[in-house]
Design a protein around this motif. Structure first.
Motif, PDB file in Angstrom:
ATOM      1  N   THR A  43       0.810  -1.219   0.000  1.00  0.00           N
ATOM      2  CA  THR A  43       0.000   0.000   0.000  1.00  0.00           C
ATOM      3  C   THR A  43       0.843   1.267   0.000  1.00  0.00           C
ATOM      4  O   THR A  43       1.868   1.336   0.667  1.00  0.00           O
ATOM      5  CB  THR A  43      -0.897   0.036   1.252  1.00  0.00           C
ATOM      6  N   LEU A  44       0.340   2.262  -0.733  1.00  0.00           N
ATOM      7  CA  LEU A  44       0.847   3.631  -0.655  1.00  0.00           C
ATOM      8  C   LEU A  44      -0.353   4.504  -0.341  1.00  0.00           C
ATOM      9  O   LEU A  44      -1.322   4.524  -1.102  1.00  0.00           O
ATOM     10  CB  LEU A  44       1.477   4.070  -1.989  1.00  0.00           C
ATOM     11  N   ALA A  45      -0.327   5.183   0.792  1.00  0.00           N
ATOM     12  CA  ALA A  45      -1.417   6.092   1.168  1.00  0.00           C
ATOM     13  C   ALA A  45      -0.859   7.504   1.260  1.00  0.00           C
ATOM     14  O   ALA A  45       0.110   7.754   1.986  1.00  0.00           O
ATOM     15  CB  ALA A  45      -2.039   5.675   2.493  1.00  0.00           C
ATOM     16  N   LEU A  46      -1.463   8.412   0.499  1.00  0.00           N
ATOM     17  CA  LEU A  46      -1.028   9.804   0.436  1.00  0.00           C
ATOM     18  C   LEU A  46      -2.112  10.732   0.952  1.00  0.00           C
ATOM     19  O   LEU A  46      -3.298  10.422   0.864  1.00  0.00           O
ATOM     20  CB  LEU A  46      -0.702  10.191  -1.009  1.00  0.00           C
ATOM     21  N   SER A  47      -1.686  11.891   1.458  1.00  0.00           N
ATOM     22  CA  SER A  47      -2.605  12.971   1.808  1.00  0.00           C
ATOM     23  C   SER A  47      -2.248  14.179   0.962  1.00  0.00           C
ATOM     24  O   SER A  47      -1.073  14.521   0.830  1.00  0.00           O
ATOM     25  CB  SER A  47      -2.469  13.367   3.282  1.00  0.00           C
ATOM     26  N   VAL A  48      -3.267  14.812   0.389  1.00  0.00           N
ATOM     27  CA  VAL A  48      -3.073  16.044  -0.361  1.00  0.00           C
ATOM     28  C   VAL A  48      -3.856  17.116   0.397  1.00  0.00           C
ATOM     29  O   VAL A  48      -5.075  17.035   0.521  1.00  0.00           O
ATOM     30  CB  VAL A  48      -3.581  15.928  -1.808  1.00  0.00           C
ATOM     31  N   THR A  49      -3.135  18.089   0.942  1.00  0.00           N
ATOM     32  CA  THR A  49      -3.757  19.129   1.752  1.00  0.00           C
ATOM     33  C   THR A  49      -3.307  20.506   1.282  1.00  0.00           C
ATOM     34  O   THR A  49      -2.332  20.638   0.540  1.00  0.00           O
ATOM     35  CB  THR A  49      -3.389  18.965   3.241  1.00  0.00           C
ATOM     36  N   THR A  50      -4.020  21.522   1.734  1.00  0.00           N
ATOM     37  CA  THR A  50      -3.651  22.901   1.457  1.00  0.00           C
ATOM     38  C   THR A  50      -3.977  23.741   2.674  1.00  0.00           C
ATOM     39  O   THR A  50      -4.677  23.300   3.583  1.00  0.00           O
ATOM     40  CB  THR A  50      -4.369  23.445   0.202  1.00  0.00           C
ATOM     41  N   GLN A  51      -3.481  24.945   2.676  1.00  0.00           N
ATOM     42  CA  GLN A  51      -3.756  25.898   3.743  1.00  0.00           C
ATOM     43  C   GLN A  51      -4.816  26.883   3.241  1.00  0.00           C
ATOM     44  O   GLN A  51      -4.702  27.400   2.130  1.00  0.00           O
ATOM     45  CB  GLN A  51      -2.489  26.679   4.113  1.00  0.00           C
ATOM     46  N   ALA A  71       2.199  15.697  -8.848  1.00  0.00           N
ATOM     47  CA  ALA A  71       2.841  14.396  -9.035  1.00  0.00           C
ATOM     48  C   ALA A  71       3.539  13.989  -7.749  1.00  0.00           C
ATOM     49  O   ALA A  71       4.058  14.827  -7.014  1.00  0.00           O
ATOM     50  CB  ALA A  71       3.841  14.451 -10.174  1.00  0.00           C
ATOM     51  N   TYR A  72       3.518  12.697  -7.488  1.00  0.00           N
ATOM     52  CA  TYR A  72       4.246  12.128  -6.353  1.00  0.00           C
ATOM     53  C   TYR A  72       5.066  10.979  -6.908  1.00  0.00           C
ATOM     54  O   TYR A  72       4.580  10.180  -7.705  1.00  0.00           O
ATOM     55  CB  TYR A  72       3.293  11.617  -5.272  1.00  0.00           C
ATOM     56  N   THR A  73       6.313  10.876  -6.483  1.00  0.00           N
ATOM     57  CA  THR A  73       7.187   9.800  -6.941  1.00  0.00           C
ATOM     58  C   THR A  73       7.482   8.862  -5.781  1.00  0.00           C
ATOM     59  O   THR A  73       8.033   9.288  -4.764  1.00  0.00           O
ATOM     60  CB  THR A  73       8.503  10.372  -7.506  1.00  0.00           C
ATOM     61  N   ASP A  74       7.081   7.619  -5.956  1.00  0.00           N
ATOM     62  CA  ASP A  74       7.366   6.585  -4.970  1.00  0.00           C
ATOM     63  C   ASP A  74       8.691   5.942  -5.346  1.00  0.00           C
ATOM     64  O   ASP A  74       8.855   5.472  -6.474  1.00  0.00           O
ATOM     65  CB  ASP A  74       6.246   5.538  -4.957  1.00  0.00           C
ATOM     66  N   PRO A  75       9.671   5.905  -4.432  1.00  0.00           N
ATOM     67  CA  PRO A  75      11.002   5.410  -4.775  1.00  0.00           C
ATOM     68  C   PRO A  75      11.109   3.895  -4.950  1.00  0.00           C
ATOM     69  O   PRO A  75      12.116   3.415  -5.453  1.00  0.00           O
ATOM     70  CB  PRO A  75      11.862   5.867  -3.601  1.00  0.00           C
ATOM     71  N   GLY A  76      10.103   3.139  -4.533  1.00  0.00           N
ATOM     72  CA  GLY A  76      10.160   1.691  -4.710  1.00  0.00           C
ATOM     73  C   GLY A  76      10.720   0.940  -3.513  1.00  0.00           C
ATOM     74  O   GLY A  76      11.046  -0.237  -3.623  1.00  0.00           O
ATOM     75  N   VAL A 120      -3.089   2.099  -4.229  1.00  0.00           N
ATOM     76  CA  VAL A 120      -2.788   3.509  -4.006  1.00  0.00           C
ATOM     77  C   VAL A 120      -4.034   4.191  -3.458  1.00  0.00           C
ATOM     78  O   VAL A 120      -5.108   4.144  -4.072  1.00  0.00           O
ATOM     79  CB  VAL A 120      -2.302   4.194  -5.299  1.00  0.00           C
ATOM     80  N   ILE A 121      -3.871   4.821  -2.300  1.00  0.00           N
ATOM     81  CA  ILE A 121      -4.955   5.518  -1.602  1.00  0.00           C
ATOM     82  C   ILE A 121      -4.572   6.990  -1.497  1.00  0.00           C
ATOM     83  O   ILE A 121      -3.451   7.310  -1.101  1.00  0.00           O
ATOM     84  CB  ILE A 121      -5.149   4.920  -0.192  1.00  0.00           C
ATOM     85  N   VAL A 122      -5.503   7.871  -1.862  1.00  0.00           N
ATOM     86  CA  VAL A 122      -5.259   9.306  -1.749  1.00  0.00           C
ATOM     87  C   VAL A 122      -6.433   9.919  -0.980  1.00  0.00           C
ATOM     88  O   VAL A 122      -7.593   9.728  -1.355  1.00  0.00           O
ATOM     89  CB  VAL A 122      -5.107   9.980  -3.125  1.00  0.00           C
TER      90      VAL A 122
END
Length: 128
Positions: free
Chosen positions: A73-81, A100-105, A115-117
């Motif tokens: 799993t890769l779980a990301l958060s996209v937030t702003t102020q 874009a987000y780069t997962d290094p592996g 992939v969860i966002v």
């Protein structure tokens, strides 16, 4: 100074103080409308995740952060102020932008790799 002039001094000080304080912001999730993933990835290759989001009105540039990264799993958060003050009127225009987000592996992936966002599953990538 008379008792009658005291309220005006307090009011003037309050106005000056409010002008000297920095704007207050709070962190909110960004509305992600589409996530693009590769169909296939090797266990350790670099993988790019592309996210389309609603740019909104008055939002600052969004920040992408990794919440969880396991072999499955890769779980990301996209937030702003956003300002805690009421926003100024916005034109009725809908604008989307891409991040874009780069997962290094690492750690090495196993399949299917999900992939969860912002708490929503956007699909899985086949690992070969």
């Amino acid at each position: 100074m008379t008792a009658q002039s005291l309220p005006w001094v307090v009011l003037a000080c309050g106005l000056v103080t409010s002008c000297d304080t920095a704007p207050q912001f709070r962190t909110v999730p960004v509305t992600v409308v589409k996530v693009t993933l590769p169909d296939v990835v090797t266990p350790t290759e670099v993988m790019s995740v592309s996210m389309r989001y609603d740019a909104g009105c008055g939002n600052l540039e969004p920040d992408v952060s990794q919440n969880i990264r396991t072999a499955l799993t890769l779980a990301l958060s996209v937030t702003t102020q956003v300002s805690v003050e009421p926003p100024p009127p916005c034109p009725p225009v809908y604008i989307e932008k891409t991040l874009a987000y780069t997962d290094p592996g690492t750690p090495a992936r196993t399949g299917p790799f999900e992939v969860i966002v912002n708490g929503k599953s956007w699909g899985s990538v086949q690992v070969k």
